[in-house]
Motif scaffolding. Structure first.
Motif, PDB file in Angstrom:
ATOM      1  N   ILE A 151      12.103 -13.581  -3.512  1.00 34.21           N
ATOM      2  CA  ILE A 151      11.899 -12.185  -3.124  1.00 34.21           C
ATOM      3  C   ILE A 151      10.398 -11.938  -3.034  1.00 34.21           C
ATOM      4  CG2 ILE A 151      12.363  -9.772  -3.643  1.00 34.21           C
ATOM      5  CD1 ILE A 151      14.667 -10.666  -5.399  1.00 34.21           C
ATOM      6  N   ASP A 152       9.886 -11.811  -1.829  1.00 36.56           N
ATOM      7  CA  ASP A 152       8.469 -11.515  -1.642  1.00 36.56           C
ATOM      8  C   ASP A 152       8.191 -10.065  -2.028  1.00 36.56           C
ATOM      9  OD1 ASP A 152       5.794 -11.984  -0.727  1.00 36.56           O
ATOM     10  OD2 ASP A 152       6.296 -10.870   1.093  1.00 36.56           O
ATOM     11  N   GLN A 153       7.224  -9.839  -2.913  1.00 35.77           N
ATOM     12  CA  GLN A 153       6.869  -8.500  -3.393  1.00 35.77           C
ATOM     13  C   GLN A 153       8.126  -7.749  -3.869  1.00 35.77           C
ATOM     14  OE1 GLN A 153       3.767  -6.425  -0.929  1.00 35.77           O
ATOM     15  NE2 GLN A 153       4.255  -8.057   0.548  1.00 35.77           N
ATOM     16  N   PRO A 154       8.769  -8.208  -4.930  1.00 33.94           N
ATOM     17  CA  PRO A 154      10.037  -7.628  -5.385  1.00 33.94           C
ATOM     18  C   PRO A 154       9.973  -6.145  -5.733  1.00 33.94           C
ATOM     19  CG  PRO A 154       9.115  -9.117  -7.026  1.00 33.94           C
ATOM     20  CD  PRO A 154       8.340  -9.332  -5.782  1.00 33.94           C
ATOM     21  N   GLU A 155       8.820  -5.637  -6.100  1.00 38.17           N
ATOM     22  CA  GLU A 155       8.716  -4.225  -6.467  1.00 38.17           C
ATOM     23  C   GLU A 155       8.350  -3.332  -5.286  1.00 38.17           C
ATOM     24  OE1 GLU A 155       9.785  -3.308  -9.353  1.00 38.17           O
ATOM     25  OE2 GLU A 155      10.102  -5.430  -9.829  1.00 38.17           O
ATOM     26  N   LYS A 156       8.194  -3.921  -4.106  1.00 37.64           N
ATOM     27  CA  LYS A 156       7.883  -3.128  -2.920  1.00 37.64           C
ATOM     28  C   LYS A 156       9.119  -2.357  -2.480  1.00 37.64           C
ATOM     29  CE  LYS A 156       5.985  -3.446   1.762  1.00 37.64           C
ATOM     30  NZ  LYS A 156       5.426  -4.348   2.795  1.00 37.64           N
ATOM     31  N   GLU A 205       8.329 -10.942  11.792  1.00 39.38           N
ATOM     32  CA  GLU A 205       7.559 -10.568  10.615  1.00 39.38           C
ATOM     33  C   GLU A 205       8.381  -9.660   9.699  1.00 39.38           C
ATOM     34  OE1 GLU A 205       4.532 -11.524   9.436  1.00 39.38           O
ATOM     35  OE2 GLU A 205       4.720 -13.058  10.987  1.00 39.38           O
ATOM     36  N   LYS A 206       9.126  -8.754  10.316  1.00 45.39           N
ATOM     37  CA  LYS A 206       9.910  -7.796   9.524  1.00 45.39           C
ATOM     38  C   LYS A 206      10.997  -8.499   8.711  1.00 45.39           C
ATOM     39  CE  LYS A 206       8.169  -3.726  10.655  1.00 45.39           C
ATOM     40  NZ  LYS A 206       7.609  -2.815   9.635  1.00 45.39           N
ATOM     41  N   ILE A 207      11.610  -9.512   9.301  1.00 46.84           N
ATOM     42  CA  ILE A 207      12.727 -10.157   8.601  1.00 46.84           C
ATOM     43  C   ILE A 207      12.308 -11.445   7.906  1.00 46.84           C
ATOM     44  CG2 ILE A 207      14.408  -9.187  10.210  1.00 46.84           C
ATOM     45  CD1 ILE A 207      14.628 -11.950  11.488  1.00 46.84           C
ATOM     46  N   LYS A 208      11.015 -11.775   7.956  1.00 40.49           N
ATOM     47  CA  LYS A 208      10.550 -13.025   7.349  1.00 40.49           C
ATOM     48  C   LYS A 208      10.929 -13.106   5.877  1.00 40.49           C
ATOM     49  CE  LYS A 208       6.419 -15.817   6.578  1.00 40.49           C
ATOM     50  NZ  LYS A 208       4.943 -15.907   6.761  1.00 40.49           N
ATOM     51  N   TRP A 209      10.675 -12.017   5.132  1.00 43.61           N
ATOM     52  CA  TRP A 209      10.973 -12.053   3.703  1.00 43.61           C
ATOM     53  C   TRP A 209      12.476 -12.094   3.462  1.00 43.61           C
ATOM     54  CZ3 TRP A 209      13.770  -8.857   0.526  1.00 43.61           C
ATOM     55  CH2 TRP A 209      14.151  -7.610   1.025  1.00 43.61           C
ATOM     56  N   ILE A 210      13.241 -11.454   4.385  1.00 48.87           N
ATOM     57  CA  ILE A 210      14.699 -11.458   4.264  1.00 48.87           C
ATOM     58  C   ILE A 210      15.235 -12.878   4.459  1.00 48.87           C
ATOM     59  CG2 ILE A 210      16.843 -10.657   5.340  1.00 48.87           C
ATOM     60  CD1 ILE A 210      15.428  -8.034   5.981  1.00 48.87           C
ATOM     61  N   ASN A 211      14.780 -13.546   5.530  1.00 49.12           N
ATOM     62  CA  ASN A 211      15.226 -14.910   5.776  1.00 49.12           C
ATOM     63  C   ASN A 211      14.788 -15.856   4.652  1.00 49.12           C
ATOM     64  OD1 ASN A 211      16.476 -14.239   8.183  1.00 49.12           O
ATOM     65  ND2 ASN A 211      14.670 -14.642   9.414  1.00 49.12           N
ATOM     66  N   VAL A 219      14.318   2.634  -3.365  1.00 49.31           N
ATOM     67  CA  VAL A 219      14.890   1.382  -3.846  1.00 49.31           C
ATOM     68  C   VAL A 219      13.902   0.246  -3.584  1.00 49.31           C
ATOM     69  CG1 VAL A 219      16.778  -0.272  -3.536  1.00 49.31           C
ATOM     70  CG2 VAL A 219      17.234   2.181  -3.453  1.00 49.31           C
ATOM     71  N   THR A 220      13.633  -0.561  -4.598  1.00 50.09           N
ATOM     72  CA  THR A 220      12.757  -1.715  -4.412  1.00 50.09           C
ATOM     73  C   THR A 220      13.551  -2.871  -3.813  1.00 50.09           C
ATOM     74  OG1 THR A 220      13.192  -2.656  -6.596  1.00 50.09           O
ATOM     75  CG2 THR A 220      11.413  -1.020  -6.433  1.00 50.09           C
ATOM     76  N   ARG A 221      12.826  -3.860  -3.336  1.00 50.44           N
ATOM     77  CA  ARG A 221      13.489  -5.028  -2.768  1.00 50.44           C
ATOM     78  C   ARG A 221      14.382  -5.708  -3.805  1.00 50.44           C
ATOM     79  NH1 ARG A 221       8.652  -7.948   0.818  1.00 50.44           N
ATOM     80  NH2 ARG A 221       8.745  -6.478   2.586  1.00 50.44           N
ATOM     81  N   LYS A 222      13.902  -5.824  -5.001  1.00 49.64           N
ATOM     82  CA  LYS A 222      14.679  -6.455  -6.054  1.00 49.64           C
ATOM     83  C   LYS A 222      15.947  -5.664  -6.336  1.00 49.64           C
ATOM     84  CE  LYS A 222      14.363  -8.014 -10.876  1.00 49.64           C
ATOM     85  NZ  LYS A 222      13.498  -8.097 -12.081  1.00 49.64           N
ATOM     86  N   GLU A 223      15.826  -4.332  -6.426  1.00 53.61           N
ATOM     87  CA  GLU A 223      17.000  -3.487  -6.673  1.00 53.61           C
ATOM     88  C   GLU A 223      17.989  -3.580  -5.510  1.00 53.61           C
ATOM     89  OE1 GLU A 223      15.134   0.164  -9.359  1.00 53.61           O
ATOM     90  OE2 GLU A 223      14.922   0.204  -7.174  1.00 53.61           O
ATOM     91  N   GLY A 224      17.462  -3.541  -4.284  1.00 55.82           N
ATOM     92  CA  GLY A 224      18.320  -3.585  -3.106  1.00 55.82           C
ATOM     93  C   GLY A 224      19.128  -4.865  -3.027  1.00 55.82           C
TER      94      GLY A 224
END
Length: 426
Positions: free
Chosen positions: A75-80, A61-67, A178-183
């Motif tokens: 990018i799931d929830q890019p501003e998270k 679950e933790k790496i689901k969005w990464i994969n 840092v947001t997901r999009k920024e990262g």
């Protein structure tokens, strides 16, 4: 007297019977206790297995969005906001670094952290902080780590600014999460303009030995126990590092790098920084130049008993060789503009087995390049030429992987031995 004797006998027999019964009862009780212990152990193992399965699901679950991002670019929830673990795992995946173990702890990325600390000496990574949100300053510190730098705080920002990454980090928001999009944008920039592999930290301030080259210097396919198309710890730079305890190896080689690619890298401030701080430098480059021009020729050589190149192929290969020689002149000059450290140039070898039709043409091209490399060494102070051609010639089946250009582990050991002969005596 006879009666007393009988009574004593009965008493002894009665005592022995009582002792026997007691021992028997204790044995039954112990066996029962032991059975309960075994049952309890089995139950605990089952519980642990259940917990492991749950933790593995948590990891998924933790790496689901990464994969999902890696596979589909979504990018799931890019501003998270990202956690440090999410940032470091995504960065590791970008560099092809996988964990040493399957993690089952409460810290889902512990395997990645373990490998980073053990293999690359990134000891400022603390798995207990991994699930916390990451800010821009911490991102800068981690990027410094993978570049092989120990800088922290503002020093990490200063290093990035001086190394051509001045707009990588939002310096007006260092303490902001840092947001997901920024990262992801930061990671993409790091991969595009940084080094090909994670760099190990120089813990004990050893002499820095910088290696510049292509996949040969990465030990590509030298490990027969690992999947093909992979770097390995069996490349000759790492063999040198294991042989000389006073050398810290900085491997700036890149897969598929030509002399032109290396020349471009040397115009990059982050590469120049490593060159300036080097104590010794080794260059092993030029194979890719020839491989690109000779692709059709080599495919025909390998498909049967060899072949001779066409006029068109001869022209293309000779042109590539001439450009490689010009580029190496510029490479040495660029390095000399940044440092006076000794330079070791490793000559090329012919991967076509001796006696195969077409190998003589390959020999003639490679000898021409090597002669130019050797002349560069003669004209420049503190530049040494390493002749690999003579040693590999006739032993290609032992020193070169079948059907490709990369050395076997035995070939890598030969390159390391040839280089070792020219290094300063310890």
């Amino acid at each position: 007297m006879g009666r007393i004797k009988v009574n004593k006998t009965l008493w002894i027999l009665l005592t022995l019977f009582i002792v026997f019964v007691a021992v028997l009862c204790l044995g039954i009780k112990y066996q029962s206790h032991k059975t309960k212990e075994v049952t309890a152990i089995n139950i605990n193992i089952e519980a642990i297995n259940d917990e492991r399965a749950n933790k593995d699901r948590l990891l998924d679950e933790k790496i689901k969005w990464i994969n999902d991002y890696i596979e589909n670019g979504n990018i799931d929830q890019p501003e998270k906001e990202m956690t440090e673990a999410e940032f470091f795992v995504l960065l590791s995946k970008g560099y092809g670094v996988s964990p040493t173990v399957t993690d089952t702890s409460e810290y889902w990325a512990a395997g990645y952290y373990q490998k980073a600390v053990e293999k690359y000496k990134y000891k400022s990574l603390d798995v207990k902080q991994s699930n916390k949100k990451i800010n821009h300053l911490r991102v800068a510190e981690i990027i410094n780590m993978v570049f092989g730098e120990k800088n922290k705080g503002n020093d990490s920002i200063n290093f990035l600014n001086q190394s051509g990454f001045n707009d990588l980090i939002d310096q007006n928001a260092l303490n902001n999460d840092v947001t997901r999009k920024e990262g992801i944008e930061i990671i993409k920039r790091t991969l595009e303009n940084g080094f090909y592999t994670f760099q190990e930290l120089n813990e004990n301030n050893k002499k820095t030995f910088v290696f510049l080259g292509d996949s040969i210097s990465l030990g590509w396919n030298a490990d027969t126990n690992s999947p093909k198309q992979m770097p390995s710890k069996y490349g000759f730079p790492y063999i040198i590092g294991n042989q000389y305890e006073n050398f810290h190896i900085v491997n700036l080689a890149s897969r598929g790098a030509s002399t032109g690619n290396l020349l471009n890298h040397l115009n990059n401030p982050i590469y120049q920084s490593k060159i300036r701080n080097s104590d010794l430098i080794c260059i092993d480059i030029g194979s890719v130049d020839l491989l690109g021009a000779a692709k059709d020729f080599l495919e025909k050589v390998r498909s049967g008993n060899g072949t001779l190149p066409t006029v068109k192929q001869i022209s293309a290969i000779q042109e590539a060789a001439n450009q490689a020689m010009i580029n190496l002149d510029n490479i040495v000059e660029t390095i000399r503009n940044n440092t006076n450290s000794p330079i070791y140039i490793v000559g090329l070898y012919n991967p076509i087995p001796a006696g195969t039709t077409g190998d003589e043409f390959g020999d003639s091209i490679i000898k021409k390049i090597n002669k130019h490399y050797e002349n560069i060494a003669k004209k420049n102070k503190s530049v040494m030429y390493i002749d690999s051609f003579s040693t590999f010639n006739g032993k290609e089946s032992d020193y070169v992987n079948n059907g490709e250009i990369h050395p076997t582990y035995e070939g890598q050991k030969v390159l390391a031995a040839l280089l070792s002969e020219e290094l300063p005596k310890q």
